[in-house]
Design a protein around this motif. Structure first.
Motif, PDB file in Angstrom:
ATOM      1  N   ALA A 183      -0.188  -2.886 -10.960  1.00 33.69           N
ATOM      2  CA  ALA A 183      -0.673  -1.684 -10.115  1.00 33.69           C
ATOM      3  C   ALA A 183      -1.260  -2.165  -8.550  1.00 33.69           C
ATOM      4  O   ALA A 183      -1.119  -1.299  -7.694  1.00 33.69           O
ATOM      5  N   GLN A 184      -1.823  -3.241  -8.564  1.00 33.56           N
ATOM      6  CA  GLN A 184      -2.368  -3.784  -7.338  1.00 33.56           C
ATOM      7  C   GLN A 184      -1.302  -4.661  -6.795  1.00 33.56           C
ATOM      8  O   GLN A 184      -1.813  -5.112  -5.569  1.00 33.56           O
ATOM      9  N   ASN A 185      -0.214  -4.898  -7.050  1.00 33.79           N
ATOM     10  CA  ASN A 185       0.807  -5.715  -6.484  1.00 33.79           C
ATOM     11  C   ASN A 185       1.846  -4.868  -5.971  1.00 33.79           C
ATOM     12  O   ASN A 185       2.859  -4.498  -6.210  1.00 33.79           O
ATOM     13  N   PRO A 186       1.734  -4.792  -4.690  1.00 40.40           N
ATOM     14  CA  PRO A 186       2.704  -4.189  -3.668  1.00 40.40           C
ATOM     15  C   PRO A 186       3.977  -4.281  -3.558  1.00 40.40           C
ATOM     16  O   PRO A 186       4.737  -3.810  -2.931  1.00 40.40           O
ATOM     17  N   ALA A 187       4.323  -5.469  -4.232  1.00 42.46           N
ATOM     18  CA  ALA A 187       5.549  -6.077  -4.035  1.00 42.46           C
ATOM     19  C   ALA A 187       6.513  -5.451  -5.083  1.00 42.46           C
ATOM     20  O   ALA A 187       7.736  -5.588  -5.038  1.00 42.46           O
ATOM     21  N   ASN A 188       5.999  -4.969  -6.109  1.00 40.85           N
ATOM     22  CA  ASN A 188       6.903  -4.221  -7.124  1.00 40.85           C
ATOM     23  C   ASN A 188       6.549  -2.734  -7.159  1.00 40.85           C
ATOM     24  O   ASN A 188       5.854  -2.206  -6.532  1.00 40.85           O
ATOM     25  N   HIS A 189       7.138  -2.220  -8.256  1.00 41.67           N
ATOM     26  CA  HIS A 189       7.129  -0.414  -8.359  1.00 41.67           C
ATOM     27  C   HIS A 189       6.079  -0.114  -9.475  1.00 41.67           C
ATOM     28  O   HIS A 189       6.120   0.822  -9.906  1.00 41.67           O
ATOM     29  N   ALA A 204      12.662   6.104   7.333  1.00 48.34           N
ATOM     30  CA  ALA A 204      12.255   5.313   8.357  1.00 48.34           C
ATOM     31  C   ALA A 204      10.894   5.135   8.517  1.00 48.34           C
ATOM     32  O   ALA A 204      10.258   4.129   8.928  1.00 48.34           O
ATOM     33  N   ASP A 205      10.095   6.308   8.086  1.00 54.62           N
ATOM     34  CA  ASP A 205       8.597   6.208   7.997  1.00 54.62           C
ATOM     35  C   ASP A 205       7.878   6.048   7.005  1.00 54.62           C
ATOM     36  O   ASP A 205       6.747   6.294   6.451  1.00 54.62           O
ATOM     37  N   ASN A 206       8.293   5.174   6.070  1.00 54.08           N
ATOM     38  CA  ASN A 206       7.562   4.549   4.970  1.00 54.08           C
ATOM     39  C   ASN A 206       6.882   3.478   5.370  1.00 54.08           C
ATOM     40  O   ASN A 206       6.830   3.129   6.445  1.00 54.08           O
ATOM     41  N   PRO A 207       5.643   3.191   4.493  1.00 48.23           N
ATOM     42  CA  PRO A 207       4.647   2.220   5.163  1.00 48.23           C
ATOM     43  C   PRO A 207       5.208   0.905   5.777  1.00 48.23           C
ATOM     44  O   PRO A 207       4.739   0.527   6.787  1.00 48.23           O
ATOM     45  N   ARG A 208       6.287   0.316   5.131  1.00 50.99           N
ATOM     46  CA  ARG A 208       6.737  -1.134   5.446  1.00 50.99           C
ATOM     47  C   ARG A 208       5.396  -2.046   5.717  1.00 50.99           C
ATOM     48  O   ARG A 208       5.481  -2.662   6.978  1.00 50.99           O
ATOM     49  N   LYS A 209       4.476  -2.119   5.057  1.00 48.01           N
ATOM     50  CA  LYS A 209       3.389  -3.064   5.100  1.00 48.01           C
ATOM     51  C   LYS A 209       3.871  -4.464   4.761  1.00 48.01           C
ATOM     52  O   LYS A 209       4.840  -4.563   3.915  1.00 48.01           O
ATOM     53  N   GLN A 210       3.344  -5.520   5.145  1.00 45.96           N
ATOM     54  CA  GLN A 210       3.744  -6.783   4.972  1.00 45.96           C
ATOM     55  C   GLN A 210       3.437  -6.957   3.378  1.00 45.96           C
ATOM     56  O   GLN A 210       2.110  -6.754   2.968  1.00 45.96           O
ATOM     57  N   GLY A 211       4.380  -7.585   2.647  1.00 45.66           N
ATOM     58  CA  GLY A 211       4.189  -8.040   1.474  1.00 45.66           C
ATOM     59  C   GLY A 211       4.395  -6.551   0.368  1.00 45.66           C
ATOM     60  O   GLY A 211       4.321  -6.834  -0.947  1.00 45.66           O
TER      61      GLY A 211
END
Length: 377
Positions: A183-189, A204-211
């Motif tokens: 749950a702390q790994n933002p690379a998966n769901h 287009a306005d999703n966070p799109r943060k690195q990783g």
């Protein structure tokens, strides 16, 4: 953060249907707004999960074993609607959340989440299909989202579906129980709230943060089974299962971390400590939490005319708690709690405001029911 411990035509048709119910089907319960009448609208459902009102006044309901049915104003159940894909109907899995497209009256699109069988296990998926005019079948069914990775578990699928005011779709996803650290790994769901367009593409306005996986809206969730938009702000509010204590109300915002399993107000089922405590920099606090747990499920904000004093209250069904909880809200905060229908003795899986301004509840039982809550007259 507020904490809590121990201490038109359709409306007429439905109202007349309620008045015609036999007295044995009506029960009265106290509340701060006067006595409540609870009436059985339909029964004979097997662990119903999600409920949505169709424009013609009928109700669409999902049953966890994998059936989608229509319920008439007289409570009659249709035959299962054809076109629903195979589900993993084990443990907490099956046919789950349900939502109508905001333009359903024009396009007749129905969205539903389900535990999908996959290589290596299963996962929460979201599909959509077009309901025919007769209400007998879905056509053009397509899966628009799959929670990744697949996990060999029958627990913690989520999952509610809520359209926001831009037309994007929020999907709440569980941590699958055995994978809570993810749950702390933002690379998966795993243990996330995700946000997609109705066709599964990315807003287009999703966070799109690195990783971060591009669908991910917020991270650090355990098992969100209730979700609704605030009627004034349009902000998403969620009701989230914890372990022993620490069930939460959150307002997931883009790019933020809600802490699970690093911070929580509960403990593990064994009584062991979970994580590092109740707070940590960079992790959000809940608006409200329950200790002990009530196992919150479906949620709905109230905006109808039947109970003016309850305007903008968030109603949350409780599974383990077997009750309906009303949370008063003001200025984006929870200001109080009222516990209702505590003598009903049913696991409340979903809560929906009907077009008649009354509340409709779904009970999670072998003989599941749809109940109408109205002022007792």
């Amino acid at each position: 953060m507020l904490r809590w411990r121990w201490a038109g035509l359709l409306g007429m048709v439905l109202a007349l249907a309620g008045a015609a119910l036999p007295a044995a089907a009506q029960k009265r319960f106290p509340s701060s707004a006067g006595a409540l009448a609870v009436e059985t609208v339909a029964s004979g459902l097997t662990h119903p999960w999600g409920l949505a009102f169709l424009p013609d006044g009928r109700m669409l309901v999902s049953e966890r074993p994998g059936r989608l049915r229509i319920v008439g104003a007289d409570g009659a159940l249709s035959r299962p609607i054809a076109g629903v894909p195979a589900v993993v109907a084990r443990g907490q899995g099956g046919l789950l959340g349900l939502a109508l497209d905001p333009a359903f009256a024009q396009n007749r699109l129905v969205y539903f989440s389900f535990s999908e069988p996959r290589q290596g296990g299963n996962g929460t998926s979201v599909a959509r299909g077009r309901l025919d005019e007769e209400g007998t079948a879905l056509s053009g069914v397509e899966t628009i989202f799959r929670q990744m990775p697949a996990v060999d578990s029958n627990m913690h699928f989520g999952s509610r579906l809520v359209f926001d005011r831009t037309g994007a779709l929020f999907v709440t996803l569980g941590d699958r129980f055995s994978q809570r650290a993810e749950a702390q790994n933002p690379a998966n769901h795993i243990g996330k709230v995700v946000r997609i367009r109705p066709d599964g593409t990315l807003p287009a306005d999703n966070p799109r943060k690195q990783g971060w996986a591009p669908e991910v809206w917020s991270i650090g969730h355990r098992n969100v089974q209730g979700a609704a938009l605030h009627p004034e702000s349009g902000q998403l509010w969620t009701a989230e299962h914890a372990a022993r204590g620490g069930d939460e109300i959150n307002t997931p915002r883009a790019g933020l971390n809600y802490g699970w399993p690093v911070i929580t107000y509960g403990v593990d089922y064994s009584g062991a400590k979970i994580g590092e405590g109740t707070a940590k920099p960079g992790m959000e606090q809940p608006l409200f939490y329950w200790d002990p747990s009530i196992a919150p499920s479906g949620a709905a904000f109230y905006t109808g005319p039947a109970w003016p004093a309850w305007k903008n209250s968030l109603f949350v069904g409780a599974l383990a708690g077997k009750m309906l909880v009303r949370l008063s809200t003001e200025g984006g905060k929870v200001t109080g709690e009222e516990r209702l229908l505590t003598d009903l003795g049913l696991r409340i899986r979903d809560v929906v405001q009907g077009p008649d301004g009354f509340l409709y509840l779904v009970s999670d039982e072998d003989d599941g029911k749809i109940l109408r809550v109205r002022p007792a007259g």
